[in-house]
Design a protein around this motif. Structure first.
Motif, PDB file in Angstrom:
ATOM      1  N   ASN A 158       4.191   7.784 -17.074  1.00 39.98           N
ATOM      2  CA  ASN A 158       3.243   7.880 -15.972  1.00 39.98           C
ATOM      3  C   ASN A 158       2.007   8.683 -16.384  1.00 39.98           C
ATOM      4  N   ALA A 159       2.216   9.743 -17.166  1.00 39.46           N
ATOM      5  CA  ALA A 159       1.079  10.525 -17.668  1.00 39.46           C
ATOM      6  C   ALA A 159       0.185   9.673 -18.556  1.00 39.46           C
ATOM      7  N   PHE A 160       0.800   8.793 -19.360  1.00 40.10           N
ATOM      8  CA  PHE A 160      -0.001   7.904 -20.201  1.00 40.10           C
ATOM      9  C   PHE A 160      -0.847   6.962 -19.360  1.00 40.10           C
ATOM     10  N   PHE A 161      -0.240   6.316 -18.361  1.00 35.49           N
ATOM     11  CA  PHE A 161      -0.992   5.380 -17.536  1.00 35.49           C
ATOM     12  C   PHE A 161      -2.109   6.103 -16.783  1.00 35.49           C
ATOM     13  N   THR A 162      -1.814   7.298 -16.287  1.00 32.44           N
ATOM     14  CA  THR A 162      -2.839   8.073 -15.592  1.00 32.44           C
ATOM     15  C   THR A 162      -3.996   8.387 -16.528  1.00 32.44           C
ATOM     16  N   SER A 163      -3.684   8.832 -17.744  1.00 32.27           N
ATOM     17  CA  SER A 163      -4.717   9.139 -18.728  1.00 32.27           C
ATOM     18  C   SER A 163      -5.512   7.890 -19.098  1.00 32.27           C
ATOM     19  N   SER A 200       0.967   0.414 -14.141  1.00 27.57           N
ATOM     20  CA  SER A 200       1.477   1.733 -13.782  1.00 27.57           C
ATOM     21  C   SER A 200       2.368   1.666 -12.549  1.00 27.57           C
ATOM     22  N   PHE A 201       2.137   0.709 -11.647  1.00 31.47           N
ATOM     23  CA  PHE A 201       2.988   0.582 -10.465  1.00 31.47           C
ATOM     24  C   PHE A 201       4.432   0.286 -10.851  1.00 31.47           C
ATOM     25  N   GLY A 202       4.622  -0.485 -11.917  1.00 30.88           N
ATOM     26  CA  GLY A 202       5.961  -0.837 -12.351  1.00 30.88           C
ATOM     27  C   GLY A 202       6.677   0.274 -13.082  1.00 30.88           C
ATOM     28  N   ASN A 203       5.967   1.372 -13.318  1.00 30.14           N
ATOM     29  CA  ASN A 203       6.624   2.529 -13.922  1.00 30.14           C
ATOM     30  C   ASN A 203       6.900   3.605 -12.875  1.00 30.14           C
ATOM     31  N   HIS A 204       5.881   3.934 -12.087  1.00 24.60           N
ATOM     32  CA  HIS A 204       6.067   4.912 -11.013  1.00 24.60           C
ATOM     33  C   HIS A 204       5.002   4.667  -9.945  1.00 24.60           C
ATOM     34  N   PRO A 205       5.403   4.520  -8.684  1.00 25.14           N
ATOM     35  CA  PRO A 205       4.433   4.153  -7.640  1.00 25.14           C
ATOM     36  C   PRO A 205       3.461   5.259  -7.272  1.00 25.14           C
ATOM     37  N   VAL A 206       3.594   6.449  -7.851  1.00 24.81           N
ATOM     38  CA  VAL A 206       2.703   7.547  -7.476  1.00 24.81           C
ATOM     39  C   VAL A 206       1.249   7.240  -7.809  1.00 24.81           C
ATOM     40  N   THR A 207       1.011   6.311  -8.743  1.00 26.49           N
ATOM     41  CA  THR A 207      -0.370   5.977  -9.118  1.00 26.49           C
ATOM     42  C   THR A 207      -1.097   5.215  -8.020  1.00 26.49           C
ATOM     43  N   VAL A 208      -0.428   4.996  -6.891  1.00 27.38           N
ATOM     44  CA  VAL A 208      -1.114   4.416  -5.735  1.00 27.38           C
ATOM     45  C   VAL A 208      -2.277   5.312  -5.300  1.00 27.38           C
ATOM     46  N   VAL A 209      -2.247   6.596  -5.672  1.00 30.18           N
ATOM     47  CA  VAL A 209      -3.336   7.514  -5.296  1.00 30.18           C
ATOM     48  C   VAL A 209      -4.663   7.101  -5.922  1.00 30.18           C
ATOM     49  N   PHE A 210      -4.643   6.237  -6.936  1.00 32.77           N
ATOM     50  CA  PHE A 210      -5.880   5.766  -7.554  1.00 32.77           C
ATOM     51  C   PHE A 210      -6.543   4.648  -6.746  1.00 32.77           C
ATOM     52  N   LEU A 211      -5.859   4.097  -5.767  1.00 30.66           N
ATOM     53  CA  LEU A 211      -6.411   2.952  -5.033  1.00 30.66           C
ATOM     54  C   LEU A 211      -7.763   3.261  -4.380  1.00 30.66           C
ATOM     55  N   PRO A 212      -7.971   4.423  -3.755  1.00 35.87           N
ATOM     56  CA  PRO A 212      -9.314   4.701  -3.228  1.00 35.87           C
ATOM     57  C   PRO A 212     -10.387   4.692  -4.311  1.00 35.87           C
ATOM     58  N   ALA A 213     -10.046   5.206  -5.500  1.00 41.56           N
ATOM     59  CA  ALA A 213     -11.018   5.200  -6.594  1.00 41.56           C
ATOM     60  C   ALA A 213     -11.289   3.772  -7.072  1.00 41.56           C
ATOM     61  N   ILE A 214     -10.245   2.940  -7.146  1.00 45.23           N
ATOM     62  CA  ILE A 214     -10.423   1.544  -7.538  1.00 45.23           C
ATOM     63  C   ILE A 214     -11.301   0.820  -6.510  1.00 45.23           C
ATOM     64  N   ALA A 215     -11.040   1.104  -5.227  1.00 40.93           N
ATOM     65  CA  ALA A 215     -11.862   0.482  -4.176  1.00 40.93           C
ATOM     66  C   ALA A 215     -13.319   0.927  -4.282  1.00 40.93           C
ATOM     67  N   TRP A 216     -13.530   2.200  -4.607  1.00 38.48           N
ATOM     68  CA  TRP A 216     -14.899   2.700  -4.759  1.00 38.48           C
ATOM     69  C   TRP A 216     -15.596   2.034  -5.948  1.00 38.48           C
ATOM     70  N   LEU A 217     -14.863   1.859  -7.055  1.00 40.58           N
ATOM     71  CA  LEU A 217     -15.429   1.167  -8.217  1.00 40.58           C
ATOM     72  C   LEU A 217     -15.786  -0.272  -7.868  1.00 40.58           C
ATOM     73  N   ALA A 218     -14.905  -0.929  -7.079  1.00 41.63           N
ATOM     74  CA  ALA A 218     -15.197  -2.300  -6.668  1.00 41.63           C
ATOM     75  C   ALA A 218     -16.454  -2.357  -5.804  1.00 41.63           C
ATOM     76  N   TRP A 219     -16.639  -1.357  -4.940  1.00 39.98           N
ATOM     77  CA  TRP A 219     -17.839  -1.313  -4.103  1.00 39.98           C
ATOM     78  C   TRP A 219     -19.083  -1.095  -4.959  1.00 39.98           C
ATOM     79  N   LYS A 220     -18.980  -0.192  -5.937  1.00 32.77           N
ATOM     80  CA  LYS A 220     -20.114   0.047  -6.824  1.00 32.77           C
ATOM     81  C   LYS A 220     -20.452  -1.196  -7.649  1.00 32.77           C
ATOM     82  N   GLY A 221     -19.449  -1.987  -7.955  1.00 38.53           N
ATOM     83  CA  GLY A 221     -19.668  -3.179  -8.770  1.00 38.53           C
ATOM     84  C   GLY A 221     -19.651  -4.463  -7.972  1.00 38.53           C
ATOM     85  N   ARG A 222     -19.964  -4.372  -6.684  1.00 40.63           N
ATOM     86  CA  ARG A 222     -19.892  -5.555  -5.833  1.00 40.63           C
ATOM     87  C   ARG A 222     -20.849  -6.661  -6.281  1.00 40.63           C
TER      88      ARG A 222
END
Length: 322
Positions: A158-163, A200-222
């Motif tokens: 999980n630390a690897f996927f987060t990094s 990362s979801f298939g290793n540990h679901p805690v990385t769901v906390v990145f979803l707001p950041a992913i959504a923000w990146l999608a908005w920036k790259g709309r």
């Protein structure tokens, strides 16, 4: 040799040295038996081939089983638990190396997140190189990561996927705005970012906390998402990396029916396993229930999650301000 290529090679060598130092420390201090809480369950799944407790951890198993098989071939006669523990050590060392690369990228001359001004290919001062190297080494030798590197559990991976998610986001930010004319490098980094987060979801679901950041990146790259081909590729890569690994769970249930958690052959059983809905909230385990929110303030305090959120907000503020 061009300055950019020289910088990339130096960065890679620096990150590799961080990973090597971290892995050497883990090797010198690792154990050869199960350790800490669920470690025995993870080792049993790696050995027997079956699934794991909810949510199933399919990515951990898909990567871990080939690793322990190779470990046993290269070092025959060693305890099986040692192979599972070293699997965690490898991913923890790679997480430390990626941290070094992230620091180096942030310290590039002229770096601004999604800035219209390109990053300048200027030679970095030695203090920048040393600071990034030291940051990576301190990460690898920190108590939290070192502890997880010595036990067969999901947290080192999980630390690897987060990094990886953080590094790819930082590198993507160095490429300038995501406009309608998205560059091949931007496209590649964006797809790799989505694949890393999806896996990362298939290793540990805690990385769901990145979803707001992913959504923000999608908005920036709309503007880039108006490109239907790129949008289809991004959605397909994200969905496939997040969902396809879970097909391993019904396969493992059929191939190794003697192992626990084998009732996932059908869709209802698989959904219950992934969501953890068959676990009772009264047992204070993985069940999804609003009753668990009663203890939320205490959990935030104990796990320092509140401090993590403050750091996340400060980080976003700094990126937007820069």
């Amino acid at each position: 040799m061009s300055p950019s290529l020289r910088r990339d090679l130096t960065s890679g060598a620096l990150a590799a040295s961080v990973s090597a130092i971290s892995l050497a420390a883990y090797w010198l201090t690792h154990g050869s038996s199960p350790f800490w809480q669920d470690s025995g369950l993870f080792l049993a799944a790696l050995k027997a081939g079956g699934g794991l407790l909810p949510p199933g951890y399919p990515v951990y198993l898909l990567l871990g089983r080939p690793f322990v098989a190779a470990f046993e071939m290269l070092l025959p006669g060693r305890p099986f638990a040692e192979a599972g523990n070293m699997f965690s050590a490898v991913w923890a060392s790679l997480a430390a190396g990626l941290t070094c690369l992230s620091i180096l990228t942030l310290q590039q001359s002229g770096y601004r997140f999604f800035s219209r001004e390109p990053v300048r290919n200027e030679p970095a001062p030695r203090t920048i190189w040393f600071g990034a190297w030291l940051g990576g080494v301190l990460t690898g030798l920190s108590y939290s990561l070192w502890f997880q590197a010595l036990t067969a559990e999901a947290y080192a991976l999980n630390a690897f996927f987060t990094s990886a998610v953080l590094f790819l986001a930082i590198r993507l930010g160095a490429e300038g705005p995501l406009g309608a004319a998205i560059t091949p490098r931007q496209r590649r980094l964006a797809i790799l970012l989505l694949i890393a987060h999806g896996l990362s979801f298939g290793n540990h679901p805690v990385t769901v906390v990145f979803l707001p950041a992913i959504a923000w990146l999608a908005w920036k790259g709309r503007a880039a998402l108006r490109n239907r081909r790129f949008l289809a590729l991004a959605v397909a890569a994200y969905a496939a990396s997040a969902l396809l690994p879970y097909l391993y769970l019904p396969y493992a249930a059929q191939a190794f029916p003697q192992t626990p958690y084998s009732g996932v052959v059908g869709l209802p059983g698989l959904a219950a396993q992934v969501s953890g809905s068959q676990w009772s909230a009264d047992a204070r385990n993985y069940g999804w229930s609003f009753d668990r929110l009663e203890d939320l303030p205490a959990q935030i305090w104990q796990e320092l999650f509140g401090m993590g959120l403050v750091g996340l907000l400060l980080g976003f503020w700094w990126l937007l301000r820069a």
